[in-house]
Design a protein around this motif. Sequence first.
Motif, PDB file in Angstrom:
ATOM      1  N   ILE A 151       6.366  -8.557  -0.504  1.00 58.96           N
ATOM      2  CA  ILE A 151       6.549  -7.861   0.781  1.00 58.96           C
ATOM      3  C   ILE A 151       5.190  -7.441   1.341  1.00 58.96           C
ATOM      4  CG2 ILE A 151       7.376  -5.688   1.784  1.00 58.96           C
ATOM      5  CD1 ILE A 151       9.869  -6.009   0.054  1.00 58.96           C
ATOM      6  N   HIS A 152       4.355  -6.839   0.502  1.00 55.56           N
ATOM      7  CA  HIS A 152       3.001  -6.490   0.944  1.00 55.56           C
ATOM      8  C   HIS A 152       2.077  -6.586  -0.249  1.00 55.56           C
ATOM      9  CE1 HIS A 152      -0.373  -4.426   2.743  1.00 55.56           C
ATOM     10  NE2 HIS A 152       0.272  -4.436   3.918  1.00 55.56           N
ATOM     11  N   LYS A 153       0.968  -7.311  -0.074  1.00 55.53           N
ATOM     12  CA  LYS A 153       0.128  -7.551  -1.250  1.00 55.53           C
ATOM     13  C   LYS A 153      -0.563  -6.266  -1.732  1.00 55.53           C
ATOM     14  CE  LYS A 153      -4.104  -9.269   1.119  1.00 55.53           C
ATOM     15  NZ  LYS A 153      -3.999  -8.457   2.299  1.00 55.53           N
ATOM     16  N   GLY A 154      -0.515  -5.250  -0.904  1.00 53.67           N
ATOM     17  CA  GLY A 154      -1.076  -3.948  -1.298  1.00 53.67           C
ATOM     18  C   GLY A 154      -0.428  -3.409  -2.561  1.00 53.67           C
ATOM     19  N   TRP A 155       0.845  -3.686  -2.765  1.00 52.36           N
ATOM     20  CA  TRP A 155       1.543  -3.159  -3.943  1.00 52.36           C
ATOM     21  C   TRP A 155       1.067  -3.849  -5.212  1.00 52.36           C
ATOM     22  CZ3 TRP A 155       2.953   1.094  -2.304  1.00 52.36           C
ATOM     23  CH2 TRP A 155       3.510   1.256  -1.018  1.00 52.36           C
ATOM     24  N   GLY A 156       0.304  -4.933  -5.048  1.00 51.89           N
ATOM     25  CA  GLY A 156      -0.250  -5.610  -6.214  1.00 51.89           C
ATOM     26  C   GLY A 156      -1.680  -5.152  -6.489  1.00 51.89           C
ATOM     27  N   ASP A 157      -2.120  -4.160  -5.734  1.00 56.33           N
ATOM     28  CA  ASP A 157      -3.504  -3.694  -5.886  1.00 56.33           C
ATOM     29  C   ASP A 157      -3.501  -2.420  -6.732  1.00 56.33           C
ATOM     30  OD1 ASP A 157      -6.095  -2.972  -5.678  1.00 56.33           O
ATOM     31  OD2 ASP A 157      -6.162  -2.909  -3.470  1.00 56.33           O
ATOM     32  N   VAL A 158      -4.292  -2.416  -7.800  1.00 58.56           N
ATOM     33  CA  VAL A 158      -4.340  -1.247  -8.685  1.00 58.56           C
ATOM     34  C   VAL A 158      -4.758   0.000  -7.903  1.00 58.56           C
ATOM     35  CG1 VAL A 158      -5.335  -0.315 -10.789  1.00 58.56           C
ATOM     36  CG2 VAL A 158      -4.917  -2.757 -10.595  1.00 58.56           C
ATOM     37  N   GLU A 159      -5.675  -0.203  -6.916  1.00 55.36           N
ATOM     38  CA  GLU A 159      -6.188   0.924  -6.128  1.00 55.36           C
ATOM     39  C   GLU A 159      -5.062   1.715  -5.451  1.00 55.36           C
ATOM     40  OE1 GLU A 159      -9.292   2.252  -5.691  1.00 55.36           O
ATOM     41  OE2 GLU A 159      -9.726   0.941  -7.418  1.00 55.36           O
ATOM     42  N   THR A 160      -4.091   0.979  -4.912  1.00 48.59           N
ATOM     43  CA  THR A 160      -2.960   1.613  -4.223  1.00 48.59           C
ATOM     44  C   THR A 160      -2.291   2.634  -5.130  1.00 48.59           C
ATOM     45  OG1 THR A 160      -2.593  -0.442  -3.069  1.00 48.59           O
ATOM     46  CG2 THR A 160      -0.808   1.166  -3.011  1.00 48.59           C
ATOM     47  N   TRP A 161      -1.998   2.224  -6.338  1.00 43.33           N
ATOM     48  CA  TRP A 161      -1.304   3.110  -7.274  1.00 43.33           C
ATOM     49  C   TRP A 161      -2.219   4.237  -7.744  1.00 43.33           C
ATOM     50  CZ3 TRP A 161       3.644   2.601  -7.012  1.00 43.33           C
ATOM     51  CH2 TRP A 161       4.176   1.374  -6.576  1.00 43.33           C
ATOM     52  N   LYS A 162      -3.512   3.919  -7.832  1.00 48.46           N
ATOM     53  CA  LYS A 162      -4.463   4.983  -8.203  1.00 48.46           C
ATOM     54  C   LYS A 162      -4.439   6.099  -7.154  1.00 48.46           C
ATOM     55  CE  LYS A 162      -8.103   2.716 -10.907  1.00 48.46           C
ATOM     56  NZ  LYS A 162      -9.488   2.215 -10.811  1.00 48.46           N
ATOM     57  N   VAL A 163      -4.444   5.695  -5.860  1.00 48.50           N
ATOM     58  CA  VAL A 163      -4.432   6.687  -4.782  1.00 48.50           C
ATOM     59  C   VAL A 163      -3.149   7.513  -4.869  1.00 48.50           C
ATOM     60  CG1 VAL A 163      -4.247   6.982  -2.286  1.00 48.50           C
ATOM     61  CG2 VAL A 163      -5.933   5.405  -3.232  1.00 48.50           C
ATOM     62  N   LEU A 164      -2.030   6.829  -5.067  1.00 54.37           N
ATOM     63  CA  LEU A 164      -0.752   7.540  -5.161  1.00 54.37           C
ATOM     64  C   LEU A 164      -0.776   8.544  -6.300  1.00 54.37           C
ATOM     65  CD1 LEU A 164       2.221   5.088  -4.513  1.00 54.37           C
ATOM     66  CD2 LEU A 164       1.842   7.345  -3.520  1.00 54.37           C
ATOM     67  N   GLN A 165      -1.346   8.106  -7.435  1.00 58.63           N
ATOM     68  CA  GLN A 165      -1.365   8.995  -8.591  1.00 58.63           C
ATOM     69  C   GLN A 165      -2.295  10.191  -8.351  1.00 58.63           C
ATOM     70  OE1 GLN A 165      -3.206   7.712 -12.243  1.00 58.63           O
ATOM     71  NE2 GLN A 165      -1.410   8.318 -13.434  1.00 58.63           N
ATOM     72  N   THR A 166      -3.478   9.886  -7.758  1.00 64.26           N
ATOM     73  CA  THR A 166      -4.458  10.944  -7.516  1.00 64.26           C
ATOM     74  C   THR A 166      -3.890  12.035  -6.618  1.00 64.26           C
ATOM     75  OG1 THR A 166      -6.079   9.176  -7.560  1.00 64.26           O
ATOM     76  CG2 THR A 166      -6.854  11.342  -6.854  1.00 64.26           C
ATOM     77  N   HIS A 167      -3.105  11.641  -5.621  1.00 58.02           N
ATOM     78  CA  HIS A 167      -2.639  12.601  -4.629  1.00 58.02           C
ATOM     79  C   HIS A 167      -1.196  13.007  -4.842  1.00 58.02           C
ATOM     80  CE1 HIS A 167      -6.359  12.389  -2.436  1.00 58.02           C
ATOM     81  NE2 HIS A 167      -6.339  11.089  -2.672  1.00 58.02           N
ATOM     82  N   SER A 168      -0.726  12.914  -6.094  1.00 58.96           N
ATOM     83  CA  SER A 168       0.677  13.234  -6.326  1.00 58.96           C
ATOM     84  C   SER A 168       0.888  14.710  -6.629  1.00 58.96           C
ATOM     85  CB  SER A 168       1.220  12.376  -7.478  1.00 58.96           C
ATOM     86  OG  SER A 168       0.458  12.644  -8.645  1.00 58.96           O
ATOM     87  N   GLY A 169      -0.187  15.487  -6.768  1.00 55.85           N
ATOM     88  CA  GLY A 169      -0.035  16.918  -7.052  1.00 55.85           C
ATOM     89  C   GLY A 169       0.527  17.667  -5.859  1.00 55.85           C
ATOM     90  N   ILE A 170       1.113  18.881  -6.140  1.00 57.75           N
ATOM     91  CA  ILE A 170       1.663  19.689  -5.042  1.00 57.75           C
ATOM     92  C   ILE A 170       0.517  20.283  -4.217  1.00 57.75           C
ATOM     93  CG2 ILE A 170       3.077  21.704  -4.465  1.00 57.75           C
ATOM     94  CD1 ILE A 170       4.546  21.236  -7.098  1.00 57.75           C
ATOM     95  N   PHE A 171      -0.562  20.638  -4.908  1.00 55.27           N
ATOM     96  CA  PHE A 171      -1.748  21.140  -4.208  1.00 55.27           C
ATOM     97  C   PHE A 171      -2.866  20.121  -4.330  1.00 55.27           C
ATOM     98  CE2 PHE A 171       0.563  24.938  -5.600  1.00 55.27           C
ATOM     99  CZ  PHE A 171       0.812  25.476  -4.350  1.00 55.27           C
ATOM    100  N   THR A 172      -3.724  20.104  -3.330  1.00 61.30           N
ATOM    101  CA  THR A 172      -4.829  19.161  -3.372  1.00 61.30           C
ATOM    102  C   THR A 172      -6.109  19.820  -2.889  1.00 61.30           C
ATOM    103  OG1 THR A 172      -5.670  17.070  -2.577  1.00 61.30           O
ATOM    104  CG2 THR A 172      -4.306  18.312  -1.045  1.00 61.30           C
ATOM    105  N   SER A 173      -7.205  19.380  -3.436  1.00 62.07           N
ATOM    106  CA  SER A 173      -8.489  19.840  -2.923  1.00 62.07           C
ATOM    107  C   SER A 173      -9.037  18.827  -1.932  1.00 62.07           C
ATOM    108  CB  SER A 173      -9.464  20.039  -4.084  1.00 62.07           C
ATOM    109  OG  SER A 173      -9.562  18.831  -4.805  1.00 62.07           O
ATOM    110  N   GLY A 174      -8.213  17.779  -1.678  1.00 61.85           N
ATOM    111  CA  GLY A 174      -8.683  16.670  -0.843  1.00 61.85           C
ATOM    112  C   GLY A 174      -9.145  17.084   0.533  1.00 61.85           C
ATOM    113  N   TYR A 175      -8.386  17.987   1.194  1.00 63.97           N
ATOM    114  CA  TYR A 175      -8.755  18.386   2.552  1.00 63.97           C
ATOM    115  C   TYR A 175     -10.087  19.125   2.570  1.00 63.97           C
ATOM    116  CZ  TYR A 175      -3.962  17.259   3.876  1.00 63.97           C
ATOM    117  OH  TYR A 175      -2.790  16.629   4.109  1.00 63.97           O
TER     118      TYR A 175
END
Lengths: 423, 366
Positions: A151-175
């Motif tokens: 459906i989308h080759k992005g789902w085959g990219d390890v980076e995609t899942w890394k981003v999802l995992q990194t930002h899965s917390g309820i709070f983030t320091s990202g902003y």
Amino acid sequence: MSDITADGPVLAADGTPLKRSLARAMRRQKLRALMLVAPLLIFVLLTFIFPIVNMLSRSVQNDIVVNTLPETVRALGSWDASSGQLPDEAVYAAFTRDMAVAIEAKKHTRLGGRLNYEKTGFSSMFRQSGRKMKKLDPVADAPFKDKLIDIHKGWGDVETWKVLQTHSGIFTSGYFLNAIDAQKTPDGVAWQPEEKQILLKLFGRTLIMSLIITGSCIMLGYPVAWLLANSTARTANLLLILVLLPFWTSLLVRTSAWKVMLQQNGVINEVLVWIGLVPDADRLILINNQFGTIVAMTHILLPFMILPMYSVMQTIPPSYLRAAKSLGATNWTAFWRVYFPQSVPGIGAGSILVFILSIGYYITPEIVGGTKGVFISNRIAYHISSSLNWGLAAALGTILLVVVLLLYWAYDKIVGIDNVKLG
Amino acid sequence: MANSTSDAAFVEFERVQKSYDGVNLVVKDLNLSMPKGEFLTMLGPSGSGKTTCLMMLAGFETATHGDIRLDGVSINNIPPHKRGIGMVFQNYALFPHMTVAENLSFPLEVRKIGKSEREEKVMRALGMVQMQDFAGRRPTQLSGGQQQRIALSRALVFEPELVLMDEPLGALDKQLRETLQFEITNLAHELGITTVYVTHDQTEALTMSDRVAVFDDGRIQQLAPPDQLYEEPENSFVAQFIGENNTLEGVVKEIKGGVALVQLDNGDLIDAKPVNVTEAGQRTRVSIRPERVEMDPTRLQEGAHTLKAEVLEFIYMGDIFRTRLRVAGKDDFVIKTRNAPDQVRLKPGQQIEIGWLAEDCRALDA
């Protein structure tokens, strides 16, 4: 000790202990005072404190990922991102189930938008995948791993899942990291690419320009305040009206007036060209840059400097200057050693007022600042109303607030807040 | 400096006038001459021009007309900081952001005196007012009396020859005022400084000064030593302003042998000393001090005129008795008698006869 007599505690006329009796009397007074301020207190809480806390809390809130993809987040917990391998089928299946719910509720595009702040491409990936994943049945069509990658080759990219995992917390320091030109990557904190680093520079510029504005307000305001404090009541009143006059004009009108004055075909340039000081082809650029912002804001904030200075100077009796002169001081020494030190609290109060006002100023830099003369608040407004990245806007706002509080604290340490007098 | 002697004029006002608005004169034709070392007080009601005179001397106001000389040199065009005149202000004017020692050191610093000499002079000046222990304090941490002592020592620390004081004790309570009056006069005489002192408190003026200049309406009404001022007022303003005083109005019947016979408005006759009256027929205001009134007519000289009086009020004041009488139709006539063992205590309603020696009663301008 003194409230205990040999026979026990001191008693009031009706036999109850005096302390309790006093506390009861005081409680009624306190309650009445509280009732009097209650309407204002509630108003301030509802319309000021609550919205601000709510807004600022967005700078760390990140429950969108865990709320939209609860199963995926749980499944990703056991995945080792550093292995370089794609997650296993369980993650893909969980993701499909989550997406089915999200697509139903049309929440997947918002998640895409959120994740797009972290890595460009997420927004379109979620939108496109959403359309196609609608057709998948979360039970019958298993396994999903290859279908999703189709459906989308992005789902085959390890980076995609890394981003999802990194930002899965309820709070983030990202902003907050974004707000200081850094970002949260799966490999830790890193600086933004060079061309995207603008916010720190903007913070610096806001601080420096606010300092310049405060400085020019002091230079221009001090003599006026002196004149006000040392003239007869009649003259002082007239002068005070002139000082306050700008307050009675709309801020927008005043700022626009500066636009008329300063632009290349404006009053100042026309006059300079007419008297031949400036060649017609080479008109001065006075607006849409830092100069324009500084001039217009100094004018607008000047009353906030003059008024506290004036009220402090009013309390300095003229006999001090006379005493200094009778003791042999020249006019300048008398001023510098005797009058000026006593007027410092007024300068302090005016400076805090002007500096704090200017550091968060929005309208004037927006109108006369162009691109080089805008402040951090203009960037906040941009993220609130154009890019809709409220988290970043909230983070910037929080940093601004903290900087102001820090400066206030530093000022208290150096000058002492007791030395600030508004009147 | 070198050839100025003690009796030569040190401070001189010559035909000085001052107007603020170009319409009214605040100071009218002021002439005054002070020898070195004198303690002179300018006394007068508020608005009489005394403070304006002081400010002209200090250099904060310029004279509209006339000449002010200090030690023979005209100072009209010398700015205040070059006059070298010490000044004590009514509200002390101690610099609140400096310690006591810094306040005292200020006049020495602007005179570029070295640090060690400065410290020595500051401590000596503080010693003069017994305030050495307060050198490190701020003025706001001191009481009113202490602040006034510091203000005084600051005015003296640079050793000026002339010191001006503008109602320096006005804000203090009575007891403290009396102590400081004594301290100030002692200090001034000890150091031999010439002092011009402004006050509206006549007791202060009488107890402290070598001479008092009574101001009213922009003029010096009388310039004399305290005793002369009290006992021989030259006009009715001075008589009224200094001390307690009884006045009776009437017309001069005749002047004979240094005694004026005055017929009061109710027809009674009294004897008085002619001061501002020269011939019969003039209206006059006679003035008699409460303590010079005699209640025992046998102690008066033969043929002296007496007046009938009715006792209205008797006030016991400890050291003296103050009795208010109705005399010649006026009921504000006061006599004071000493609280002695044989002194009679009058009762309200009592009818008595009073009189006085002709030289104690002065016939002044109406």
